[in-house]
Scaffold this motif. Structure first.
Motif, mmCIF file in Angstrom:
data_model
loop_
_atom_site.group_PDB
_atom_site.id
_atom_site.type_symbol
_atom_site.label_atom_id
_atom_site.label_comp_id
_atom_site.label_asym_id
_atom_site.label_seq_id
_atom_site.Cartn_x
_atom_site.Cartn_y
_atom_site.Cartn_z
ATOM 1 N N ARG A 182 0.831 -1.211 0.000
ATOM 2 C CA ARG A 182 0.000 0.000 0.000
ATOM 3 C C ARG A 182 0.866 1.262 0.000
ATOM 4 N NH1 ARG A 182 -5.020 -0.944 4.144
ATOM 5 N NH2 ARG A 182 -5.409 1.212 3.498
ATOM 6 N N ARG A 185 3.078 0.854 -3.737
ATOM 7 C CA ARG A 185 2.265 0.845 -4.958
ATOM 8 C C ARG A 185 0.794 0.896 -4.555
ATOM 9 N NH1 ARG A 185 5.455 -2.998 -9.363
ATOM 10 N NH2 ARG A 185 7.552 -2.327 -8.768
ATOM 11 N N PRO A 186 0.316 2.064 -4.187
ATOM 12 C CA PRO A 186 -1.018 2.196 -3.582
ATOM 13 C C PRO A 186 -2.184 1.785 -4.477
ATOM 14 C CG PRO A 186 -0.050 4.344 -4.063
ATOM 15 C CD PRO A 186 1.035 3.352 -4.227
ATOM 16 N N ASN A 187 -1.957 1.666 -5.793
ATOM 17 C CA ASN A 187 -3.031 1.247 -6.697
ATOM 18 C C ASN A 187 -2.657 -0.048 -7.426
ATOM 19 O OD1 ASN A 187 -4.830 3.578 -6.307
ATOM 20 N ND2 ASN A 187 -3.168 4.737 -7.283
ATOM 21 N N ALA A 188 -1.886 -0.888 -6.757
ATOM 22 C CA ALA A 188 -1.360 -2.091 -7.394
ATOM 23 C C ALA A 188 -2.425 -3.153 -7.642
ATOM 24 C CB ALA A 188 -0.245 -2.677 -6.529
ATOM 25 N N THR A 189 -2.212 -3.895 -8.734
ATOM 26 C CA THR A 189 -2.932 -5.154 -8.936
ATOM 27 C C THR A 189 -1.997 -6.269 -8.486
ATOM 28 O OG1 THR A 189 -2.138 -5.218 -11.228
ATOM 29 C CG2 THR A 189 -4.339 -4.319 -10.827
ATOM 30 N N SER A 214 -8.770 -0.517 0.061
ATOM 31 C CA SER A 214 -7.678 0.320 -0.438
ATOM 32 C C SER A 214 -7.663 0.257 -1.965
ATOM 33 C CB SER A 214 -6.338 -0.164 0.119
ATOM 34 O OG SER A 214 -5.952 -1.385 -0.508
ATOM 35 N N GLY A 215 -6.657 0.883 -2.561
ATOM 36 C CA GLY A 215 -6.517 0.823 -4.014
ATOM 37 C C GLY A 215 -5.840 -0.446 -4.498
ATOM 38 N N VAL A 216 -5.368 -1.274 -3.572
ATOM 39 C CA VAL A 216 -4.687 -2.529 -3.921
ATOM 40 C C VAL A 216 -5.728 -3.614 -4.135
ATOM 41 C CG1 VAL A 216 -3.038 -4.271 -3.142
ATOM 42 C CG2 VAL A 216 -2.643 -1.842 -2.619
ATOM 43 N N THR A 217 -5.602 -4.353 -5.252
ATOM 44 C CA THR A 217 -6.600 -5.353 -5.598
ATOM 45 C C THR A 217 -5.945 -6.666 -6.013
ATOM 46 O OG1 THR A 217 -7.998 -3.580 -6.485
ATOM 47 C CG2 THR A 217 -8.626 -5.831 -7.027
ATOM 48 N N ASP A 244 0.863 -6.022 -11.043
ATOM 49 C CA ASP A 244 2.015 -5.209 -10.624
ATOM 50 C C ASP A 244 2.845 -5.901 -9.542
ATOM 51 O OD1 ASP A 244 1.070 -2.966 -12.208
ATOM 52 O OD2 ASP A 244 -0.431 -2.655 -10.643
#
Length: 416
Positions: A182, A185-189, A214-217, A244
């Protein structure tokens, strides 16, 4: 049929223990001490000795862990030779091989308890293997001390008071990885490779819970069986996600395969995170150090290959004594370090027991108060309580650079 056999043995054991408690004598006929210790179990312990048993995969798909009991035995041999053991009791350590097969774990555990009459089982390695015997050991009221595995249930289950883990739980580890991802890479896949048992599922579930909202998925996951010859196909499937981040929640053999497979795929370059159970140099070296630069993992012990510990008195003492008492063991192998540190943890736990009995050990392992262990990272100690059976609840993140791991950031405390 195996479950029925274990249950039957447990009933018989319960009857035997009831007779023992009433008579105030141990299974081997030895008497206990006076006062509060009277009537407690002293099987496997005398005024001059203490007999322990350990079960590890010395063969089979998880045989890399065979280095761990080398560290344990070296510590106990050093303790016996130079300090007279634990409170004057020399430690006899019996090691059995289960090949990472739960039915074999059951067989060897019964052998240790019923034939060898050990005082305690100090370390069963692995989640499926340790799970196969914890009902039996708790029915027999035999301490299953410092399980070599991070399954959350070792500390979260109140129906098995004779069992306790040691290392940070997989929940702790997964939460630390989630915090790191997080931040970095706060928007990581995220793609996940995991072992299809409680070990892999514990890590996957805990990570997923920690990144929720969060933006992590998590966009892809693939499991494998310990009987699989390879995880090449699983890694190819995960690569198709173009995630990612790749979480490699595998035991050493499969972790190494996954690292190599990902390195060969020049079209995919994720942040590769390896579970701490498989982050030794022996796992990375076959892949080639050039191919594992920047790989991330977690740590709770000092790394003997890290030059920052070269002058550390505890590390120097470990290397000196290991060379003397286990000359064939590799001092830089992280599993050897873990074994040594776990043995020191047992030493301090047993020495603090109010009674030299199984009950005394059971109570002591759940009453640890910031106990320091020389090879643990600074800031990480052993603490348990009546409602807290997690000895360690902290790790540090580390990144592989050059030919060794480099610690980054501060100690991450994640709680239960």
């Amino acid at each position: 049929m195996r479950t029925k056999a274990i249950r039957t043995a447990g009933v018989a054991a319960a009857v035997l223990l009831a007779v023992t408690a009433c008579g105030g004598r141990a299974d081997d006929g030895g008497t206990v001490g006076q006062g509060d210790c009277r009537g407690q179990q002293t099987t496997g312990i005398t005024d001059t000795s203490i007999k322990l048993g350990g079960i590890y995969p010395l063969s089979g798909p998880a045989s890399a862990y065979g280095e761990l009991p080398k560290g344990v035995r070296a510590y106990f041999d050093y303790l016996n030779a130079e300090h007279g053991g634990i409170d004057g009791r020399k430690v006899e350590y019996l090691v059995r091989d289960d090949g990472y097969q739960p039915p074999k774990t059951v067989e060897e555990t019964r052998r240790l308890v019923e034939q060898d009459q050990v005082f305690a089982v100090f370390q069963t390695l692995g989640t499926p293997t340790s799970s196969a015997v914890w009902d039996y050991l708790n029915q027999r009221k035999v301490p299953q001390v410092f399980v070599a595995g991070g399954a959350t249930k070792w500390g979260a289950d109140d129906k098995h008071p004779w069992t306790i883990g040691w290392q940070p739980s997989y929940r702790t580890e997964a939460r630390a990885f989630a915090q790191y991802v997080r931040q970095q890479r706060p928007n990581a896949t995220v793609a996940v490779l995991y072992q299809n048992d409680d070990f892999g599922k514990d890590l996957l579930t805990s990570f997923s819970e920690a990144v929720a909202g969060s933006g992590v998925t998590v966009v892809a996951d693939q499991s494998y069986e310990v009987t699989d010859p390879s995880v090449e196909a699983q890694v190819r499937n995960l690569a198709a996600s173009k995630a990612d981040v790749l979480l490699n929640f595998s035991t050493p053999k499969f972790a190494s395969q996954a690292l190599a497979a990902e390195a060969r795929n020049t079209d995919w370059n994720p942040l590769h995170i390896v579970s701490q159970v498989a982050n030794t140099i022996s796992t990375l070296k076959p892949v080639g150090f050039a191919n594992v630069q920047g790989v991330v993992s977690a740590a709770f012990t000092k790394d003997p290959a890290d030059l920052q510990w070269e002058a550390d008195p505890a590390m120097r003492g470990y290397k000196e004594k290991l060379a003397k008492y286990a000359p064939g063991a590799d001092p830089t192998n992280q599993y050897t370090v873990v074994g040594w540190a776990a043995a020191e943890s047992f030493h301090k736990t047993m020495a603090a027991a109010k009674c030299p009995t199984r009950e005394g050990l059971r109570d002591s392992m759940r009453a640890l108060n910031q106990v320091g262990v020389d090879l643990l990272l600074p800031g990480i100690t052993l603490t348990t309580g009546a409602d807290d059976a997690f000895p360690m609840e902290a790790v540090r993140i580390q990144r592989f650079e050059g030919d060794h791991w480099v610690l980054t950031g501060d100690v991450i405390e994640t709680g239960k």
